[in-house]
Design a protein around this motif. Structure first.
Motif, mmCIF file in Angstrom:
data_model
loop_
_atom_site.group_PDB
_atom_site.id
_atom_site.type_symbol
_atom_site.label_atom_id
_atom_site.label_comp_id
_atom_site.label_asym_id
_atom_site.label_seq_id
_atom_site.Cartn_x
_atom_site.Cartn_y
_atom_site.Cartn_z
ATOM 1 N N GLY A 30 0.760 -1.223 0.000
ATOM 2 C CA GLY A 30 0.000 0.000 0.000
ATOM 3 C C GLY A 30 0.794 1.277 0.000
ATOM 4 N N GLY A 31 1.790 1.403 -0.876
ATOM 5 C CA GLY A 31 2.518 2.649 -0.959
ATOM 6 C C GLY A 31 1.783 3.671 -1.793
ATOM 7 N N VAL A 32 2.464 4.770 -2.061
ATOM 8 C CA VAL A 32 1.857 5.841 -2.831
ATOM 9 C C VAL A 32 1.449 5.367 -4.220
ATOM 10 N N ALA A 33 2.236 4.493 -4.807
ATOM 11 C CA ALA A 33 1.996 4.125 -6.199
ATOM 12 C C ALA A 33 0.702 3.387 -6.413
ATOM 13 N N LEU B 236 10.126 1.783 -5.481
ATOM 14 C CA LEU B 236 9.297 2.369 -6.528
ATOM 15 C C LEU B 236 8.455 3.516 -5.988
ATOM 16 N N ASP B 237 8.069 3.425 -4.713
ATOM 17 C CA ASP B 237 7.336 4.527 -4.083
ATOM 18 C C ASP B 237 8.114 5.831 -4.124
ATOM 19 N N THR B 238 9.428 5.727 -4.146
ATOM 20 C CA THR B 238 10.280 6.918 -4.155
ATOM 21 C C THR B 238 9.974 7.821 -5.338
ATOM 22 N N VAL C 52 7.138 15.473 -1.139
ATOM 23 C CA VAL C 52 8.516 15.906 -0.949
ATOM 24 C C VAL C 52 9.440 14.698 -1.015
ATOM 25 N N TYR C 53 10.599 14.879 -1.627
ATOM 26 C CA TYR C 53 11.659 13.870 -1.594
ATOM 27 C C TYR C 53 12.958 14.561 -1.227
ATOM 28 N N ARG C 54 13.641 14.044 -0.202
ATOM 29 C CA ARG C 54 14.927 14.581 0.246
ATOM 30 C C ARG C 54 15.987 13.489 0.165
ATOM 31 N N GLY C 55 16.747 13.475 -0.932
ATOM 32 C CA GLY C 55 17.779 12.464 -1.102
ATOM 33 C C GLY C 55 18.901 12.586 -0.087
ATOM 34 N N ASP C 56 19.121 13.794 0.452
ATOM 35 C CA ASP C 56 20.208 13.988 1.404
ATOM 36 C C ASP C 56 19.931 13.362 2.763
#
Length: 443
Positions: free
Chosen positions: A24-27, A189-191, A236-240
């Motif tokens: 149940g992720g975002v995708a 994949l949700d990323t 939002v995505y924060r790779g750091d």
């Protein structure tokens, strides 16, 4: 109350038991907003829910721009969807064509799974490349949205193939795929997916009306937000904040991290649904259905920080923010200021009677020589949009009367990194199904 028109994709919270086969992720949790069970209560005017964001010292680009149908991307999205379906069914047919040969069938399933994992790695590179090019002014904001929407669409198609392969493995005698591997792939994949990216696909494809998107980027992060007819959506995505360490994190710690990072959300979570957590590989997803919307927070196993967020907030549950008012020519213009990319409400009333006024509203950003028409305020005198990141001017002209207000966004209510609530904060989760790791529930 009027907002810039939009169809929204929203994510519904499900229990970990229901998430056993599909975590149940975002995708794969997209459904109509009408299906969400929100408590429609007006929040305190000064209560703002915290958000994951890009820090000011790491901000590279920031803009708010209107997007509309674009034939080129629309055709690309259609071709991508068709190609994804063709690849999925070709894989299924290839595997099923070997009949009862379990050895060959198993090899084909694992081979197809390897290909999906390799594409997931390629999507990570594509996303970072798009952000880098945008920061270097090699892509426009529209081109960045197109690329992120394309990546979103491919990630959803890949997750469809992952589900199909899982089912084929289940149907194969004396063979199984590590459920942790499947769940870790889903989290990865949700990323690349989110409700704003999905909506951008609808807008660019002509399936939704034009709307304004806020885009903020750092060297390896991106914040997207927009307002629909009745909701504010943000991702939002924060790779750091990732180090991809797969060890040292438990579901309890993931819940504690989110409880400490989003105290307002944690305290107002719905009693029937509470919060649940699923995880595998190097991240955990914590989902909370609360009385002011929905939160999907991803916690990195190595840093123990929230590195990705999706929020869906009905507009009638959004705090009005900090008001700024200008009165002139019988017009009372109030702007309920909010943080960069946040939900911005503009209210227009008669100064004498306080009756709402229906009129056109324009917005201009500092250092820009142009103003953008937001639309009409409607019968309630209100219109919603997303806040610019720099000082901006709201202008209303009604006949011979005009009112102009220049103001600035408020500070962002950011999360504190590497912060968690006391470990006993998760005890109230017994109101819903206890949190379960995807790795132990799948298959």
């Amino acid at each position: 109350m009027k907002a810039l028109p939009l169809f929204v994709v929203v994510l519904l919270v499900v229990s970990p038991v229901l998430a056993a086969a599909d975590s149940g992720g975002v995708a794969n949790q997209a459904t109509a907003l009408d299906g969400a069970a929100f408590a429609q209560t007006q929040p305190p005017a000064n209560e703002t829910i915290r958000v994951l964001d890009i820090t000011e010292d790491s901000l590279v680009q920031s803009t708010v721009e209107s997007e509309n149908i674009d034939l080129g991307p629309s055709l690309d999205f259609a071709a991508l969807r068709a190609g994804g379906q063709i690849q999925k069914y070709a894989s299924i047919q290839r595997i099923e064509s070997v009949g009862d040969d379990v050895s060959l069938r198993s090899q084909l399933i694992l081979g197809e799974l390897n290909r999906v994992e390799q594409r997931a790695i390629a999507l990570q590179s594509a996303q970072q490349s798009a952000i880098t090019q945008y920061n270097a002014d090699e892509l426009s904001s529209r081109e960045l949205l197109v690329e992120l929407a394309r990546i979103d669409a491919e990630a959803r198609d890949l997750d469809d193939r992952r589900i199909a392969l899982r089912e084929l493995a289940t149907e194969t005698p004396d063979f199984s795929v590590d459920p942790g591997r499947l769940a870790a792939l889903e989290r990865e994949l949700d990323t690349f997916t989110g409700p704003v990216r999905a909506h951008a696909t609808d807008v660019l494809s002509g399936n939704a009306d034009p709307t304004r998107f806020s885009v903020r980027t750092s060297q390896d992060g991106v914040v997207l937000s927009t307002v629909t007819d009745d909701s504010y959506i943000r991702e939002v995505y924060r790779g750091d904040l990732r180090n991809r360490d797969e060890s040292g994190l438990s579901p309890t710690v993931a819940l504690d991290t989110v409880a400490g990072s989003y105290p307002e959300v944690w305290e107002s979570r719905a009693t029937q649904n509470g919060a649940d957590v699923v995880g595998a590989g190097n991240s955990y997803l914590v989902r909370i259905n609360h009385d002011r919307g929905q939160l999907f927070a991803y916690v990195d196993s190595g840093s123990e920080n929230v590195f990705k967020e999706a929020q869906i907030r009905p507009l009638d549950s959004v705090s009005r923010g900090t008001p700024a008012t200008e009165v002139k020519d019988g017009l009372n213009l109030t702007v309920y200021r909010t943080y960069p990319g946040g939900p911005l409400r503009i209210q227009l009333n008669e100064s004498a009677s306080d009756d709402p006024i229906d009129a056109n509203v324009t917005i201009g950003v500092e250092a820009s020589q142009e103003s953008t028409l937001l639309g009409r305020t409607g019968p309630d005198g209100a219109i919603w949009t997303v806040s610019p990141s720099s000082p901006y001017t709201i202008t209303v002209i009604r006949g011979n009367a005009a009112v102009v207000l220049t103001t600035s966004p408020t500070p962002t209510p950011e999360l504190s990194t590497n912060t968690s609530a006391p470990s006993n904060s998760t005890t109230t989760n017994s109101q819903s199904t206890p949190p379960t790791e995807t790795t132990t529930a799948a298959q």
